[in-house]
Design a protein around this motif. Structure first.
Motif, PDB file in Angstrom:
ATOM      1  N   ASP A 167      68.692  -0.423 -33.393  1.00 62.16           N
ATOM      2  CA  ASP A 167      69.664  -0.346 -32.294  1.00 62.16           C
ATOM      3  C   ASP A 167      69.735   1.050 -31.678  1.00 62.16           C
ATOM      4  O   ASP A 167      70.549   1.303 -30.792  1.00 62.16           O
ATOM      5  CB  ASP A 167      71.055  -0.783 -32.772  1.00 62.16           C
ATOM      6  N   GLY A 168      68.885   1.982 -32.140  1.00 64.61           N
ATOM      7  CA  GLY A 168      68.848   3.328 -31.577  1.00 64.61           C
ATOM      8  C   GLY A 168      69.689   4.348 -32.309  1.00 64.61           C
ATOM      9  O   GLY A 168      69.675   5.534 -31.950  1.00 64.61           O
ATOM     10  N   THR A 169      70.431   3.951 -33.332  1.00 64.87           N
ATOM     11  CA  THR A 169      71.240   4.899 -34.095  1.00 64.87           C
ATOM     12  C   THR A 169      70.339   5.851 -34.874  1.00 64.87           C
ATOM     13  O   THR A 169      69.441   5.413 -35.598  1.00 64.87           O
ATOM     14  CB  THR A 169      72.179   4.159 -35.070  1.00 64.87           C
ATOM     15  N   ARG A 170      70.596   7.152 -34.728  1.00 62.28           N
ATOM     16  CA  ARG A 170      69.775   8.181 -35.362  1.00 62.28           C
ATOM     17  C   ARG A 170      70.522   8.785 -36.547  1.00 62.28           C
ATOM     18  O   ARG A 170      71.628   9.303 -36.382  1.00 62.28           O
ATOM     19  CB  ARG A 170      69.415   9.268 -34.357  1.00 62.28           C
ATOM     20  N   LEU A 171      69.894   8.754 -37.719  1.00 55.26           N
ATOM     21  CA  LEU A 171      70.536   9.197 -38.954  1.00 55.26           C
ATOM     22  C   LEU A 171      69.689  10.248 -39.648  1.00 55.26           C
ATOM     23  O   LEU A 171      68.461  10.175 -39.643  1.00 55.26           O
ATOM     24  CB  LEU A 171      70.720   8.011 -39.908  1.00 55.26           C
ATOM     25  N   LEU A 172      70.366  11.224 -40.249  1.00 55.22           N
ATOM     26  CA  LEU A 172      69.716  12.181 -41.130  1.00 55.22           C
ATOM     27  C   LEU A 172      70.180  11.910 -42.555  1.00 55.22           C
ATOM     28  O   LEU A 172      71.383  11.851 -42.825  1.00 55.22           O
ATOM     29  CB  LEU A 172      70.066  13.617 -40.739  1.00 55.22           C
ATOM     30  N   LEU A 173      69.220  11.753 -43.461  1.00 54.26           N
ATOM     31  CA  LEU A 173      69.504  11.647 -44.886  1.00 54.26           C
ATOM     32  C   LEU A 173      68.995  12.919 -45.535  1.00 54.26           C
ATOM     33  O   LEU A 173      67.779  13.159 -45.599  1.00 54.26           O
ATOM     34  CB  LEU A 173      68.805  10.419 -45.478  1.00 54.26           C
ATOM     35  N   ALA A 174      69.913  13.768 -45.981  1.00 47.77           N
ATOM     36  CA  ALA A 174      69.565  15.090 -46.508  1.00 47.77           C
ATOM     37  C   ALA A 174      70.037  15.208 -47.954  1.00 47.77           C
ATOM     38  O   ALA A 174      71.081  14.665 -48.319  1.00 47.77           O
ATOM     39  CB  ALA A 174      70.202  16.188 -45.661  1.00 47.77           C
ATOM     40  N   PRO A 175      69.305  15.959 -48.786  1.00 47.26           N
ATOM     41  CA  PRO A 175      69.645  16.022 -50.207  1.00 47.26           C
ATOM     42  C   PRO A 175      70.772  16.982 -50.562  1.00 47.26           C
ATOM     43  O   PRO A 175      71.357  16.881 -51.638  1.00 47.26           O
ATOM     44  CB  PRO A 175      68.331  16.480 -50.848  1.00 47.26           C
ATOM     45  N   ARG A 176      71.072  17.945 -49.656  1.00 49.15           N
ATOM     46  CA  ARG A 176      72.081  18.959 -49.954  1.00 49.15           C
ATOM     47  C   ARG A 176      72.782  19.363 -48.671  1.00 49.15           C
ATOM     48  O   ARG A 176      72.260  19.167 -47.569  1.00 49.15           O
ATOM     49  CB  ARG A 176      71.449  20.209 -50.585  1.00 49.15           C
ATOM     50  N   ASP A 177      73.946  19.980 -48.817  1.00 53.66           N
ATOM     51  CA  ASP A 177      74.708  20.421 -47.651  1.00 53.66           C
ATOM     52  C   ASP A 177      73.947  21.462 -46.837  1.00 53.66           C
ATOM     53  O   ASP A 177      73.970  21.435 -45.609  1.00 53.66           O
ATOM     54  CB  ASP A 177      76.061  20.997 -48.085  1.00 53.66           C
ATOM     55  N   ASP A 178      73.267  22.422 -47.519  1.00 53.86           N
ATOM     56  CA  ASP A 178      72.576  23.468 -46.769  1.00 53.86           C
ATOM     57  C   ASP A 178      71.410  22.897 -45.964  1.00 53.86           C
ATOM     58  O   ASP A 178      71.166  23.305 -44.823  1.00 53.86           O
ATOM     59  CB  ASP A 178      72.118  24.601 -47.696  1.00 53.86           C
ATOM     60  N   VAL A 179      70.712  21.910 -46.541  1.00 53.53           N
ATOM     61  CA  VAL A 179      69.621  21.256 -45.808  1.00 53.53           C
ATOM     62  C   VAL A 179      70.178  20.487 -44.619  1.00 53.53           C
ATOM     63  O   VAL A 179      69.653  20.553 -43.501  1.00 53.53           O
ATOM     64  CB  VAL A 179      68.825  20.323 -46.736  1.00 53.53           C
ATOM     65  N   ALA A 180      71.271  19.754 -44.842  1.00 57.23           N
ATOM     66  CA  ALA A 180      71.881  18.980 -43.758  1.00 57.23           C
ATOM     67  C   ALA A 180      72.304  19.891 -42.611  1.00 57.23           C
ATOM     68  O   ALA A 180      72.070  19.590 -41.432  1.00 57.23           O
ATOM     69  CB  ALA A 180      73.081  18.203 -44.291  1.00 57.23           C
ATOM     70  N   GLU A 181      72.914  21.031 -42.956  1.00 56.02           N
ATOM     71  CA  GLU A 181      73.382  21.960 -41.928  1.00 56.02           C
ATOM     72  C   GLU A 181      72.216  22.540 -41.143  1.00 56.02           C
ATOM     73  O   GLU A 181      72.253  22.632 -39.906  1.00 56.02           O
ATOM     74  CB  GLU A 181      74.189  23.084 -42.579  1.00 56.02           C
ATOM     75  N   LEU A 182      71.155  22.926 -41.846  1.00 54.89           N
ATOM     76  CA  LEU A 182      70.005  23.538 -41.194  1.00 54.89           C
ATOM     77  C   LEU A 182      69.290  22.546 -40.275  1.00 54.89           C
ATOM     78  O   LEU A 182      68.986  22.853 -39.122  1.00 54.89           O
ATOM     79  CB  LEU A 182      69.042  24.066 -42.254  1.00 54.89           C
ATOM     80  N   VAL A 183      69.030  21.340 -40.764  1.00 56.94           N
ATOM     81  CA  VAL A 183      68.292  20.349 -39.977  1.00 56.94           C
ATOM     82  C   VAL A 183      69.137  19.845 -38.807  1.00 56.94           C
ATOM     83  O   VAL A 183      68.652  19.713 -37.678  1.00 56.94           O
ATOM     84  CB  VAL A 183      67.837  19.179 -40.870  1.00 56.94           C
ATOM     85  N   ALA A 184      70.422  19.598 -39.054  1.00 56.01           N
ATOM     86  CA  ALA A 184      71.294  19.086 -37.988  1.00 56.01           C
ATOM     87  C   ALA A 184      71.556  20.120 -36.906  1.00 56.01           C
ATOM     88  O   ALA A 184      71.933  19.766 -35.785  1.00 56.01           O
ATOM     89  CB  ALA A 184      72.614  18.609 -38.588  1.00 56.01           C
ATOM     90  N   ALA A 185      71.356  21.408 -37.216  1.00 57.79           N
ATOM     91  CA  ALA A 185      71.517  22.453 -36.204  1.00 57.79           C
ATOM     92  C   ALA A 185      70.322  22.521 -35.267  1.00 57.79           C
ATOM     93  O   ALA A 185      70.394  23.166 -34.224  1.00 57.79           O
ATOM     94  CB  ALA A 185      71.728  23.810 -36.876  1.00 57.79           C
ATOM     95  N   THR A 186      69.230  21.850 -35.651  1.00 58.63           N
ATOM     96  CA  THR A 186      67.992  21.927 -34.876  1.00 58.63           C
ATOM     97  C   THR A 186      67.656  20.607 -34.180  1.00 58.63           C
ATOM     98  O   THR A 186      67.060  20.604 -33.111  1.00 58.63           O
ATOM     99  CB  THR A 186      66.826  22.340 -35.792  1.00 58.63           C
TER     100      THR A 186
END
Length: 221
Positions: A54-73
């Motif tokens: 349906d077009g929903t975009r999700l990030l599955l990250a193993p840690r908070d620091d990884v999630a923050e870094l990837v989601a900032a980009t």
């Protein structure tokens, strides 16, 4: 991994991610992009970018620091910090992924025709942005939706330098208890950043360089 570089009168940092990107579609319509990072500014990790049918975009990250870094980009509709375990069996040529609600087993096949050409690309971290800029016009012609340089989230500049590529020949993927079906092209292209992965399911060896202005601290630092 984090080296300041001069850009005119402006100071920038370049973050280098060294590893593999696997991109595959499924018959149900979910497209999956797996990052297997052997080295990065926050250490080795695996993460998964998922675009549902349906077009929903999700990030599955193993840690908070990884999630923050990837989601900032990159751009996502939701970010989830969940256990992400990726076991790569180099002998049997399989990846076994467990990431929150996603289970995916990928079978890796032979080197692609593009992969044979990529083995000729210099694998130098210092030269990676120059190589990516030179290759970008060719990538645009040969690989639909793929760019090797562009502007990432928050105005960050980004380069991809690929040095090898193998086909993904099969996938067995579940979202919770839902079977996502057989292997399919990554179509339509995923929309996490300025570039998609190739439409043909593949695993690509890459150096990713992200350039950011000033000198912000890494997440968790």
């Amino acid at each position: 991994m984090r080296a300041p570089a001069g850009l005119g009168s402006r100071t920038v940092d370049r973050w280098v991610f060294d590893g593999h990107i696997a991109g595959t579609g499924t018959q149900e319509g979910t497209r999956i992009v797996v990052g297997r990072w052997l080295a990065s500014p926050v250490g080795p990790f695996a993460d998964v970018m998922v675009e549902r049918a349906d077009g929903t975009r999700l990030l599955l990250a193993p840690r908070d620091d990884v999630a923050e870094l990837v989601a900032a980009t990159y751009d996502f509709d939701a970010v989830h910090v969940v256990p992400v375990v990726l076991a790569a069996d180099e002998v049997r040529r399989r990846w076994r992924l467990r990431a929150g609600p996603l289970t995916a087993d990928l079978t890796i096949g032979p080197r692609t025709a593009v992969g044979h050409l990529l083995t000729l690309v210099p694998r130098s971290r210092a030269a990676a942005p120059l190589v990516a800029s030179a290759v970008d016009p060719v990538a645009r012609l040969l690989l639909d939706g793929v760019r090797t340089r562009g502007t990432a989230g928050r105005g960050r500049r980004e380069w991809y330098t690929a040095t090898d590529q193998h086909a993904v020949t099969a996938v067995r993927a579940l979202w919770g208890s839902e079977d996502l079906g057989a292997l399919a092209p990554v179509d339509p292209p995923v929309r996490f950043g300025f570039s998609s992965v190739p439409s043909a399911p593949t695993v690509t060896r890459v150096l990713t360089t992200i350039e950011i202005a000033a000198s912000p601290s890494l997440p968790g630092h």
